[in-house]
Design a protein around this motif. Structure first.
Motif, PDB file in Angstrom:
ATOM      1  N   SER A  10     -19.281   4.616  16.773  1.00 41.32           N
ATOM      2  CA  SER A  10     -19.468   3.419  17.573  1.00 41.32           C
ATOM      3  C   SER A  10     -20.504   2.525  16.905  1.00 41.32           C
ATOM      4  CB  SER A  10     -19.945   3.795  18.978  1.00 41.32           C
ATOM      5  OG  SER A  10     -20.231   2.634  19.720  1.00 41.32           O
ATOM      6  N   SER A  11     -20.331   1.223  17.042  1.00 38.39           N
ATOM      7  CA  SER A  11     -21.287   0.286  16.455  1.00 38.39           C
ATOM      8  C   SER A  11     -22.462   0.023  17.392  1.00 38.39           C
ATOM      9  CB  SER A  11     -20.596  -1.029  16.110  1.00 38.39           C
ATOM     10  OG  SER A  11     -20.088  -1.626  17.291  1.00 38.39           O
ATOM     11  N   ARG A  12     -22.405   0.549  18.601  1.00 37.76           N
ATOM     12  CA  ARG A  12     -23.478   0.345  19.564  1.00 37.76           C
ATOM     13  C   ARG A  12     -24.620   1.330  19.333  1.00 37.76           C
ATOM     14  NH1 ARG A  12     -20.637  -0.610  25.407  1.00 37.76           N
ATOM     15  NH2 ARG A  12     -19.315  -2.314  24.774  1.00 37.76           N
ATOM     16  N   LYS A  13     -25.809   0.873  19.652  1.00 35.02           N
ATOM     17  CA  LYS A  13     -26.970   1.738  19.572  1.00 35.02           C
ATOM     18  C   LYS A  13     -27.040   2.603  20.831  1.00 35.02           C
ATOM     19  CE  LYS A  13     -29.917  -1.382  16.947  1.00 35.02           C
ATOM     20  NZ  LYS A  13     -31.185  -2.126  16.971  1.00 35.02           N
ATOM     21  N   SER A  14     -27.703   3.718  20.722  1.00 40.78           N
ATOM     22  CA  SER A  14     -27.929   4.550  21.890  1.00 40.78           C
ATOM     23  C   SER A  14     -28.957   3.891  22.785  1.00 40.78           C
ATOM     24  CB  SER A  14     -28.436   5.928  21.477  1.00 40.78           C
ATOM     25  OG  SER A  14     -27.468   6.597  20.715  1.00 40.78           O
ATOM     26  N   PRO A  15     -28.827   4.011  24.110  1.00 40.64           N
ATOM     27  CA  PRO A  15     -29.827   3.402  24.992  1.00 40.64           C
ATOM     28  C   PRO A  15     -31.176   4.099  24.868  1.00 40.64           C
ATOM     29  CG  PRO A  15     -28.291   4.743  26.245  1.00 40.64           C
ATOM     30  CD  PRO A  15     -27.794   4.712  24.846  1.00 40.64           C
ATOM     31  N   ILE A  16     -32.214   3.343  25.089  1.00 38.78           N
ATOM     32  CA  ILE A  16     -33.566   3.895  25.078  1.00 38.78           C
ATOM     33  C   ILE A  16     -34.025   3.972  26.531  1.00 38.78           C
ATOM     34  CG2 ILE A  16     -35.954   3.521  24.365  1.00 38.78           C
ATOM     35  CD1 ILE A  16     -34.804   1.905  21.984  1.00 38.78           C
ATOM     36  N   TRP A  17     -34.215   5.179  27.027  1.00 37.40           N
ATOM     37  CA  TRP A  17     -34.618   5.394  28.413  1.00 37.40           C
ATOM     38  C   TRP A  17     -36.130   5.453  28.500  1.00 37.40           C
ATOM     39  CZ3 TRP A  17     -30.973   5.001  32.012  1.00 37.40           C
ATOM     40  CH2 TRP A  17     -29.652   5.216  31.638  1.00 37.40           C
ATOM     41  N   LYS A  18     -36.688   4.781  29.512  1.00 39.19           N
ATOM     42  CA  LYS A  18     -38.124   4.817  29.747  1.00 39.19           C
ATOM     43  C   LYS A  18     -38.361   5.217  31.197  1.00 39.19           C
ATOM     44  CE  LYS A  18     -39.418   1.277  26.436  1.00 39.19           C
ATOM     45  NZ  LYS A  18     -40.175   0.046  26.225  1.00 39.19           N
ATOM     46  N   ASN A  19     -39.267   6.158  31.399  1.00 39.04           N
ATOM     47  CA  ASN A  19     -39.663   6.538  32.748  1.00 39.04           C
ATOM     48  C   ASN A  19     -40.802   5.635  33.188  1.00 39.04           C
ATOM     49  OD1 ASN A  19     -37.829   8.648  32.945  1.00 39.04           O
ATOM     50  ND2 ASN A  19     -39.224  10.073  31.959  1.00 39.04           N
ATOM     51  N   LEU A  20     -40.595   4.915  34.280  1.00 34.10           N
ATOM     52  CA  LEU A  20     -41.629   4.036  34.811  1.00 34.10           C
ATOM     53  C   LEU A  20     -42.349   4.776  35.925  1.00 34.10           C
ATOM     54  CD1 LEU A  20     -39.561   0.721  34.942  1.00 34.10           C
ATOM     55  CD2 LEU A  20     -41.133   1.497  33.178  1.00 34.10           C
ATOM     56  N   GLN A  21     -43.580   5.148  35.662  1.00 42.73           N
ATOM     57  CA  GLN A  21     -44.330   5.995  36.584  1.00 42.73           C
ATOM     58  C   GLN A  21     -44.780   5.262  37.847  1.00 42.73           C
ATOM     59  OE1 GLN A  21     -44.547   9.250  36.097  1.00 42.73           O
ATOM     60  NE2 GLN A  21     -43.399   8.998  34.216  1.00 42.73           N
ATOM     61  N   GLY A  22     -44.860   3.945  37.829  1.00 39.37           N
ATOM     62  CA  GLY A  22     -45.356   3.201  38.979  1.00 39.37           C
ATOM     63  C   GLY A  22     -44.289   2.717  39.930  1.00 39.37           C
ATOM     64  N   THR A  23     -43.072   3.213  39.791  1.00 43.72           N
ATOM     65  CA  THR A  23     -42.002   2.771  40.685  1.00 43.72           C
ATOM     66  C   THR A  23     -42.277   3.238  42.111  1.00 43.72           C
ATOM     67  OG1 THR A  23     -40.702   4.715  40.119  1.00 43.72           O
ATOM     68  CG2 THR A  23     -40.214   2.696  38.927  1.00 43.72           C
ATOM     69  N   PRO A  24     -41.837   2.457  43.096  1.00 42.48           N
ATOM     70  CA  PRO A  24     -42.108   2.812  44.492  1.00 42.48           C
ATOM     71  C   PRO A  24     -41.492   4.165  44.861  1.00 42.48           C
ATOM     72  CG  PRO A  24     -41.303   0.577  44.325  1.00 42.48           C
ATOM     73  CD  PRO A  24     -41.146   1.190  42.979  1.00 42.48           C
ATOM     74  N   ARG A  25     -42.258   4.950  45.592  1.00 42.79           N
ATOM     75  CA  ARG A  25     -41.790   6.250  46.070  1.00 42.79           C
ATOM     76  C   ARG A  25     -41.474   6.139  47.549  1.00 42.79           C
ATOM     77  NH1 ARG A  25     -40.637   8.583  41.495  1.00 42.79           N
ATOM     78  NH2 ARG A  25     -42.381   8.688  40.084  1.00 42.79           N
ATOM     79  N   GLN A  26     -40.386   6.740  47.944  1.00 44.17           N
ATOM     80  CA  GLN A  26     -40.042   6.708  49.360  1.00 44.17           C
ATOM     81  C   GLN A  26     -40.828   7.788  50.099  1.00 44.17           C
ATOM     82  OE1 GLN A  26     -35.875   7.316  48.660  1.00 44.17           O
ATOM     83  NE2 GLN A  26     -35.956   9.365  49.519  1.00 44.17           N
ATOM     84  N   PRO A  27     -41.315   7.470  51.301  1.00 50.50           N
ATOM     85  CA  PRO A  27     -42.155   8.418  52.030  1.00 50.50           C
ATOM     86  C   PRO A  27     -41.388   9.638  52.561  1.00 50.50           C
ATOM     87  CG  PRO A  27     -41.925   6.361  53.251  1.00 50.50           C
ATOM     88  CD  PRO A  27     -41.242   6.184  51.943  1.00 50.50           C
ATOM     89  N   THR A  28     -40.146   9.445  52.961  1.00 52.53           N
ATOM     90  CA  THR A  28     -39.339  10.573  53.464  1.00 52.53           C
ATOM     91  C   THR A  28     -37.970  10.521  52.813  1.00 52.53           C
ATOM     92  OG1 THR A  28     -38.468   9.328  55.346  1.00 52.53           O
ATOM     93  CG2 THR A  28     -40.526  10.519  55.704  1.00 52.53           C
ATOM     94  N   ASN A  29     -37.060  11.362  53.235  1.00 52.51           N
ATOM     95  CA  ASN A  29     -35.729  11.450  52.623  1.00 52.51           C
ATOM     96  C   ASN A  29     -34.701  10.497  53.210  1.00 52.51           C
ATOM     97  OD1 ASN A  29     -36.562  13.446  50.871  1.00 52.51           O
ATOM     98  ND2 ASN A  29     -36.040  15.089  52.284  1.00 52.51           N
ATOM     99  N   VAL A  30     -35.062   9.684  54.185  1.00 51.06           N
ATOM    100  CA  VAL A  30     -34.056   8.851  54.840  1.00 51.06           C
ATOM    101  C   VAL A  30     -34.009   7.411  54.332  1.00 51.06           C
ATOM    102  CG1 VAL A  30     -34.035  10.224  56.946  1.00 51.06           C
ATOM    103  CG2 VAL A  30     -35.618   8.315  56.745  1.00 51.06           C
ATOM    104  N   GLU A  31     -34.981   6.990  53.515  1.00 44.59           N
ATOM    105  CA  GLU A  31     -35.010   5.611  53.035  1.00 44.59           C
ATOM    106  C   GLU A  31     -34.372   5.436  51.668  1.00 44.59           C
ATOM    107  OE1 GLU A  31     -37.940   7.225  53.595  1.00 44.59           O
ATOM    108  OE2 GLU A  31     -38.661   6.428  55.475  1.00 44.59           O
ATOM    109  N   CYS A  32     -33.700   6.432  51.141  1.00 48.47           N
ATOM    110  CA  CYS A  32     -33.241   6.380  49.748  1.00 48.47           C
ATOM    111  C   CYS A  32     -32.355   5.177  49.468  1.00 48.47           C
ATOM    112  CB  CYS A  32     -32.553   7.676  49.353  1.00 48.47           C
ATOM    113  SG  CYS A  32     -31.165   8.119  50.393  1.00 48.47           S
ATOM    114  N   GLY A  33     -31.422   4.853  50.340  1.00 44.40           N
ATOM    115  CA  GLY A  33     -30.535   3.709  50.114  1.00 44.40           C
ATOM    116  C   GLY A  33     -31.307   2.403  50.040  1.00 44.40           C
ATOM    117  N   TYR A  34     -32.266   2.244  50.933  1.00 41.72           N
ATOM    118  CA  TYR A  34     -33.080   1.036  50.943  1.00 41.72           C
ATOM    119  C   TYR A  34     -33.883   0.924  49.654  1.00 41.72           C
ATOM    120  CZ  TYR A  34     -36.651  -2.355  52.143  1.00 41.72           C
ATOM    121  OH  TYR A  34     -37.477  -3.433  52.127  1.00 41.72           O
ATOM    122  N   TYR A  35     -34.486   2.003  49.227  1.00 43.17           N
ATOM    123  CA  TYR A  35     -35.320   1.974  48.021  1.00 43.17           C
ATOM    124  C   TYR A  35     -34.493   1.699  46.777  1.00 43.17           C
ATOM    125  CZ  TYR A  35     -39.896   3.002  49.882  1.00 43.17           C
ATOM    126  OH  TYR A  35     -41.098   2.899  50.510  1.00 43.17           O
TER     127      TYR A  35
END
Length: 65
Positions: A10-35
């Motif tokens: 393939s002529s495409r480059k592989s994606p470069i994944w970065k973990n962003l540590q400051g992303t918002p965390r959901q307080p419980t398990n029910v807000e996942c869709g909203y987040y």
């Protein structure tokens, strides 16, 4: 993925994944869709693609209300 599976280069480059540590965390398990939808909205509306700096781990954690 398909090209590598069949042995074709393939002529495409592989994606470069970065973990962003400051992303918002959901307080419980029910807000996942909203987040997920809110995070996608923030990325789409950021025309300068500076969301990586917004969610930098050195800053205060972002909280969605």
């Amino acid at each position: 993925m398909y090209n590598s599976h069949i042995g074709k280069q393939s002529s495409r480059k592989s994606p470069i994944w970065k973990n962003l540590q400051g992303t918002p965390r959901q307080p419980t398990n029910v807000e996942c869709g909203y987040y997920v939808m809110r995070f996608m909205r923030d990325i789409i509306h950021d025309l300068a693609l500076a969301f990586e700096k917004k969610f930098d781990k050195k800053k205060e954690p972002v909280v969605y209300t």
